[in-house]
Design a protein around this motif. Structure first.
Motif, PDB file in Angstrom:
ATOM      1  N   GLY A   1       5.397  -9.305  -1.735  1.00 17.21           N
ATOM      2  CA  GLY A   1       5.978  -9.404  -0.956  1.00 17.21           C
ATOM      3  C   GLY A   1       6.740  -8.484  -0.047  1.00 17.21           C
ATOM      4  O   GLY A   1       6.145  -7.845   1.010  1.00 17.21           O
ATOM      5  N   ILE A   2       7.861  -8.814  -0.649  1.00 15.60           N
ATOM      6  CA  ILE A   2       8.982  -7.586  -0.557  1.00 15.60           C
ATOM      7  C   ILE A   2       8.590  -6.312  -0.689  1.00 15.60           C
ATOM      8  O   ILE A   2       8.821  -5.380   0.672  1.00 15.60           O
ATOM      9  N   LYS A   3       8.324  -5.813  -1.139  1.00 15.17           N
ATOM     10  CA  LYS A   3       8.073  -4.503  -1.193  1.00 15.17           C
ATOM     11  C   LYS A   3       6.621  -4.541  -0.773  1.00 15.17           C
ATOM     12  O   LYS A   3       6.216  -3.198   0.110  1.00 15.17           O
ATOM     13  N   LEU A   4       5.601  -4.928  -0.229  1.00 11.53           N
ATOM     14  CA  LEU A   4       4.047  -4.908   0.805  1.00 11.53           C
ATOM     15  C   LEU A   4       5.376  -4.993   2.368  1.00 11.53           C
ATOM     16  O   LEU A   4       5.094  -3.852   2.871  1.00 11.53           O
ATOM     17  N   TRP A   5       7.108  -5.416   2.233  1.00  9.82           N
ATOM     18  CA  TRP A   5       6.826  -5.236   4.011  1.00  9.82           C
ATOM     19  C   TRP A   5       7.288  -4.046   3.716  1.00  9.82           C
ATOM     20  O   TRP A   5       7.367  -3.172   4.807  1.00  9.82           O
ATOM     21  N   GLU A   6       8.392  -3.765   2.497  1.00  8.08           N
ATOM     22  CA  GLU A   6       9.031  -2.720   3.350  1.00  8.08           C
ATOM     23  C   GLU A   6       7.966  -1.375   3.089  1.00  8.08           C
ATOM     24  O   GLU A   6       8.550  -0.167   3.789  1.00  8.08           O
ATOM     25  N   PHE A   7       6.852  -1.250   2.001  1.00  8.62           N
ATOM     26  CA  PHE A   7       5.758  -0.690   2.339  1.00  8.62           C
ATOM     27  C   PHE A   7       5.290  -0.032   3.992  1.00  8.62           C
ATOM     28  O   PHE A   7       4.983   0.800   4.401  1.00  8.62           O
ATOM     29  N   LEU A   8       5.502  -1.030   4.713  1.00  9.14           N
ATOM     30  CA  LEU A   8       4.748  -0.735   5.932  1.00  9.14           C
ATOM     31  C   LEU A   8       5.826  -1.075   6.926  1.00  9.14           C
ATOM     32  O   LEU A   8       5.482  -0.350   7.899  1.00  9.14           O
ATOM     33  N   SER A   9       7.131  -0.891   6.676  1.00  6.18           N
ATOM     34  CA  SER A   9       8.472  -0.702   7.650  1.00  6.18           C
ATOM     35  C   SER A   9       9.036   0.149   7.568  1.00  6.18           C
ATOM     36  O   SER A   9      10.139   0.181   8.707  1.00  6.18           O
ATOM     37  N   ASP A  10       8.820   0.857   6.201  1.00  5.47           N
ATOM     38  CA  ASP A  10       9.880   1.468   6.143  1.00  5.47           C
ATOM     39  C   ASP A  10       9.803   3.072   6.316  1.00  5.47           C
ATOM     40  O   ASP A  10       8.681   3.032   5.947  1.00  5.47           O
ATOM     41  N   SER A  11      10.792   4.029   5.935  1.00  5.32           N
ATOM     42  CA  SER A  11      10.753   5.154   6.454  1.00  5.32           C
ATOM     43  C   SER A  11      10.543   5.718   4.609  1.00  5.32           C
ATOM     44  O   SER A  11      10.775   5.484   3.349  1.00  5.32           O
TER      45      SER A  11
END
Length: 555
Positions: free
Chosen positions: A281-291
């Motif tokens: 979940g953390i990696k998915l959120w980082e993938f969608l929200s981070d640069s």
């Protein structure tokens, strides 16, 4: 033989073709989904001994995949291998620690591996550069002073201390990023606006003393604020570089690394199923929200996701009115003669023109001619630096609108053709003008067909890459084309696109093997974006169809 002369064989042939197409499509989606989602799953870390040429060495890494290879093929490649079997199994291992080896991926034969185990305390350190670091946490230091080090200390207590210091460093780094990107960025933008204002006044005539004094006073105030922020930034940078940690890598060396270089750390072999799901979940959120970082091979894809959706929405706003107006004129007003037929043939042929041709046209007409003219008329103070005379969001959307215009024209005209002339004649007989008949009767009934054209346009535009490479898409632009500064939507800004991101990561990254999971994950995201955009348009079309159902002709 009588069976072959009936319609039954054709029915089975068509049904088989449809089934084959569906299976192929499902297979592609399944492959992309499995490979893409595997990018976020924490892989266990293997520790083993590798024996080659009578020498043994310890390896640490994540197992990527296994495959069977023929013994003869390995022998022809120069490998000394004595085996009675025709094939042997080999394993691809990601060893990380890129700065200490030529390649962070290597193949090893399974019969050369021994003493395999997965220690709980083996850790993964995700860093801002050099990729992932694998090893054992052995100590911590503060301002060069060693606090605790050695394999005999309590590993869990050391890990908790490490996490606390990493969170402190992360909070300081976020404050530094906020000052650099927001506060200093705002001052730099204002200074640039003052420079352009002074240049604009110089073009109008000689500057007057009061004007120069006002500009100088504003510039001095900004420079003072900039100086204060720089001093604060220096203090924060000293604090953020305070902590370091020590890691034992595969060859037994204990090396020191800066805490500020670590984004995330975890011990995958000791993670429970809940921990692994939380990590996904953390990696998915980082993938969608981070640069993105590390040459786009690490981090997220948010700028590319945002740029793709925004470009498709702008393209839809541009192509819909032009496509509908052209279709209405061709069907309702134009004389149905040879010229109209030639125009229809030309529109149909435009749908088959290669997309790169549209990109070249967009570069020549929109960027060089139209953009250059806008710069000369409205932004002379910024010249020779171009404002609209270079690729950007507006020109990319306009180019794709031109590319998808034939689709909207053809779909809309087909919708207009299905409306019986008796409805038009009835409206005219009741006293409505031709424009009122068109606006209140014909266009509402044809609106589902228009939305069908828009849906097809979205599906094609979202996946196009070739023309965008010429008119505004670039490899990396961390800034979004939308922000809190006037005019809020920056149509002249270059942007990132998911399709180009896939091409860049898959073929231009330094390590294509490392980038492969990210390519699948980004491809899966692009498919989902296209699906969501199409679903939104389909829902809108169904709403229009239900609203004007009573007006639909009996077919």
């Amino acid at each position: 033989m009588r069976w072959f002369h009936t319609d039954t064989p054709w029915v089975w042939l068509n049904a088989g073709a449809v089934a084959l197409c569906l299976l192929t499509l499902l297979g592609i989606l399944l492959l992309i989904s499995i490979q893409g989602l595997a990018h976020f799953w924490p892989k266990g870390l293997l520790q083993a001994e590798v024996t080659a040429d009578s020498q043994s060495r310890r390896v640490i890494g994540a197992v990527i995949r296994h495959e069977h290879v023929s013994v003869r093929q390995l022998q022809e490649a120069g490998l000394s291998l004595d085996s009675e079997q025709a094939e042997v199994q080999r394993t691809l291992i990601h060893s990380g620690n890129r700065e200490f080896s030529d390649s962070d991926y290597f193949w090893v034969l399974d019969n050369a591996l021994s003493e395999r185990h997965y220690p709980d305390h083996l850790a993964v350190f995700e860093r801002t550069r050099w990729g992932q670091l694998y090893g054992y946490l052995r100590g911590l230091s503060e301002n060069g002073t060693l606090l605790q080090q050695g394999p005999d200390i309590d590993q869990d207590m050391l890990w908790r201390e490490f996490e606390q210091r990493r969170q402190r460093t992360e909070a300081l780094q976020q404050e530094i990023d906020r000052i650099e990107s927001n506060m200093l960025g705002q001052i730099n933008r204002t200074l640039e606006q003052l420079r352009l204002e002074q240049r604009r006044l110089e073009l109008l005539g000689p500057l007057k003393v009061p004007q120069l004094e006002v500009l100088a006073r504003e510039r001095a105030d900004l420079e003072q604020d900039y100086h204060l922020l720089q001093k604060r930034l220096t203090r924060l940078q000293q604090q953020v570089t305070r902590d370091h940690f020590h890691v034992e890598v595969a060859d037994g060396r204990v090396l020191e690394f800066a805490m500020v270089d670590v984004i995330r750390a975890y011990r995958p072999n000791g993670m429970s199923l809940v921990d692994r799901l939380e990590h996904v979940g953390i990696k998915l959120w980082e993938f969608l929200s981070d640069s993105p970082r590390e040459g786009n091979t690490e981090g997220g894809v948010f700028p590319a996701l945002f740029g793709t959706v925004l470009m498709v929405l702008l393209m839809s706003l541009l192509v819909t009115p032009f496509g509908v107006l052209a279709a209405v004129y061709l069907h309702e007003y134009a004389y149905q003669g040879r010229l109209t037929r030639i125009i229809r043939i030309a529109v149909n042929n435009l749908a088959g023109v290669p997309s790169i041709v549209y990109g070249i046209f967009g570069l020549g007409f929109f960027v060089y001619f139209l953009g250059g003219s806008i710069d000369a008329l409205f932004f002379p103070e910024a010249l020779p630096a171009p404002t609209f005379g270079t690729g950007g969001l507006l020109w990319a959307s306009a180019t794709l609108a031109l590319l998808t215009l034939p689709v909207v024209i053809v779909a809309t005209e087909e919708g207009l053709r299905t409306i019986p002339s008796s409805l038009r004649e009835g409206a005219l007989a009741l006293g409505a003008t031709r424009a009122e008949t068109l606006w209140r009767v014909v266009l509402p009934m044809a609106s589902p067909a228009m939305m069908t054209g828009v849906i097809l346009a979205i599906a094609r535009a979202a996946g196009e890459v070739a023309p965008l490479m010429l008119v505004g898409v670039v490899k990396l632009v961390p800034q979004l084309p939308v922000d809190g500064h006037f005019p809020y939507l920056h149509l002249d800004q270059k942007f990132m696109h998911l399709g180009f991101h896939i091409y860049d990561v898959g073929f231009h990254s330094a390590n294509t093997e490392a980038a492969q999971p990210l390519v699948y994950a980004t491809a899966l995201l692009l498919l989902l974006v296209i699906l969501l955009l199409n679903l939104s348009a389909i829902l809108m079309r169904n709403h229009l169809r239900a609203r004007f159902r009573t007006l639909e002709p009996e077919l």
